[in-house]
Each structure stands twice: as structure tokens, then as C-alpha cells.
Write an enzyme that holds these catalytic residues in place. Structure first.
Site, PDB file in Angstrom:
ATOM      1  N   ARG A  44      -9.394  -1.859  -2.045  1.00 38.90           N
ATOM      2  CA  ARG A  44      -8.015  -1.369  -2.151  1.00 38.90           C
ATOM      3  C   ARG A  44      -8.025  -0.074  -2.944  1.00 38.90           C
ATOM      4  O   ARG A  44      -8.068  -0.084  -4.166  1.00 38.90           O
ATOM      5  CB  ARG A  44      -7.120  -2.402  -2.843  1.00 38.90           C
ATOM      6  N   SER A 113       0.641 -10.644   1.605  1.00 35.20           N
ATOM      7  CA  SER A 113       1.338 -10.755   0.330  1.00 35.20           C
ATOM      8  C   SER A 113       2.696 -11.405   0.541  1.00 35.20           C
ATOM      9  O   SER A 113       3.377 -11.139   1.535  1.00 35.20           O
ATOM     10  CB  SER A 113       1.540  -9.364  -0.288  1.00 35.20           C
ATOM     11  N   LYS A 142      -0.212  -2.383 -10.157  1.00 34.46           N
ATOM     12  CA  LYS A 142       0.571  -2.223  -8.928  1.00 34.46           C
ATOM     13  C   LYS A 142       2.026  -1.942  -9.299  1.00 34.46           C
ATOM     14  O   LYS A 142       2.772  -2.840  -9.673  1.00 34.46           O
ATOM     15  CB  LYS A 142       0.481  -3.492  -8.062  1.00 34.46           C
TER      16      LYS A 142
END
Length: 215
Positions: A44, A113, A142
């Protein structure tokens, strides 16, 4: 790898090059995590360009094959296919999970998610193999992560048949607060990549995670 997916959810490492010091590489640090017992790796890297992700992806895929753990890409279905990654993880603002499942086929891993029971049930219906739920604690990794209460986390775990991993602000200092919620594991960034001794930190985290998961 899908037949052992729940077991591989235990310590889910999510990469973040932000924590690298001069001279360090993401591949080296990820191998340190794998040596410590990381059971799953997601590439990521939101700020990286396509060529960089391709290069990193090739290295990490080879590394994960060596350690026999699943390797998935965040968001990018086309890149995941080009790399022949084990799968892809998508958020609620990305392509619909049903479309991603159609694109990657039945044999690749699809993570989604979710922040609500409704989202979780829809993701499961659309073909998700596992859910990432969070943020369960305050996080700096995040910016777009919505807080999810531990009661909602448990409700999601109880509502679906697929494995659920918690994400967001999880550390060795708070992880035991998640015990009894129905989790298959935890997904972490800084609890691994920000640590001075990644192998030792991962090993400690794995031991703690084993205390909170439901067999």
C-alpha cells in the site's frame, strides 16, 4: 492460499515507505517482519508511481512466495493482475467489490474495507474473502479512516462468515482491548514498519494477537 486464509490473517503487514530511514529498503524491512512472523503482506503505497509499485511488487511477491504468505495489492486491480499477486484489497470508495471479483476471477483473494455491518454483509455477498475493519483506534497512518467502535467491530465479526481483521492505530499497548470481539487478526502499519527492531516487534505483536483471536 485461500483455503488457509483465516490462519494467514493473524498478523497482516501493510507497507509504508514513510518509515524507511536512509539506506533502508521496503523489501528488507518487509523481510524482517516476515522473519518475525508476519502472516500476510499488503503493498500500500499511495504516493508511489506505477513503475515504482511494479518494481516493489515484484520484489515483495518473490519474498512472500519464499515465506509462503499471501501478497495483495491495495486498490489497483490492473497492477495486481500484471504482477500475478495473490489478490487485491479495495476500500468503499474504490470499485465495487462485485466488479473487482468479476475482474480478478474466483481464485484470487479479495479483501474489502468496511465500517458498518451493512457494508460488511454487502462485501461478503459481493465475493469478499475477508474484511478489514477500522479505524479501531486513533491513527496517523490513514487520514481518511473513520473510527469504528469496538461494539460495531464485534457486530461485524458476528454478522459475516468470512475472516475479519481490525486496522487502525493498533499497537502492542492497546491490542488486548480487542480480545473477545471475534477477530481473525490485526492489520498494522506503524506497529511494524515504525519499529527499531521490526523482527522483534512483529514477533511480540504476533504473540499478543494469538491471545485475542478466536480459533
Amino acid at each position: 492460499m485461500k483455503d488457509q486464509l483465516r490462519e494467514s490473517m493473524l498478523v497482516y503487514a501493510v507497507t509504508d515507505r514513510h518509515w524507511l530511514k536512509d539506506g533502508e529498503t521496503l523489501t528488507e524491512k518487509t523481510e524482517e517482519a516476515l522473519k518475525g512472523g508476519a502472516t500476510f503482506v499488503q503493498l500500500r503505497e499511495k504516493e508511489a508511481d506505477r513503475d515504482t509499485i511494479l518494481s516493489l511488487g515484484r520484489e515483495l511477491k518473490e519474498l512472500c512466495e519464499k515465506y509462503k504468505v499471501p501478497f495483495v495489492l491495495d486498490d489497483d486491480v490492473a497492477l495486481a493482475e500484471e504482477l500475478d499477486a495473490d489478490g487485491v484489497h479495495v476500500g468503499q470508495s474504490d470499485r465495487p467489490a462485485s466488479e473487482v471479483r468479476r475482474l480478478i476471477g474466483p481464485d484470487k483473494i479479495l479483501g474489502v474495507s468496511a465500517q458498518t455491518v451493512e457494508q460488511a454483509l454487502q462485501a461478503e455477498k459481493d465475493g469478499a474473502d475477508y474484511l478489514g475493519v477500522g479505524a479501531v483506534f486513533a491513527t496517523g497512518s490513514k487520514d481518511d479512516a473513520d473510527d469504528v467502535s469496538h461494539d460495531t467491530l464485534e457486530a461485524i465479526c458476528r454478522a459475516v462468515k468470512i475472516p475479519v481483521v481490525a486496522i487502525g492505530g493498533i499497537s502492542k499497548n492497546n491490542i488486548l482491548q480487542l480480545k473477545g470481539r471475534g477477530l481473525a487478526g490485526v492489520a498494522v502499519i506503524s506497529a511494524i514498519y515504525a519499529q527499531e527492531d521490526i523482527t522483534a516487534a512483529t514477533a511480540e505483536l504476533k504473540k499478543l494477537t494469538e491471545e485475542i483471536v478466536e480459533k
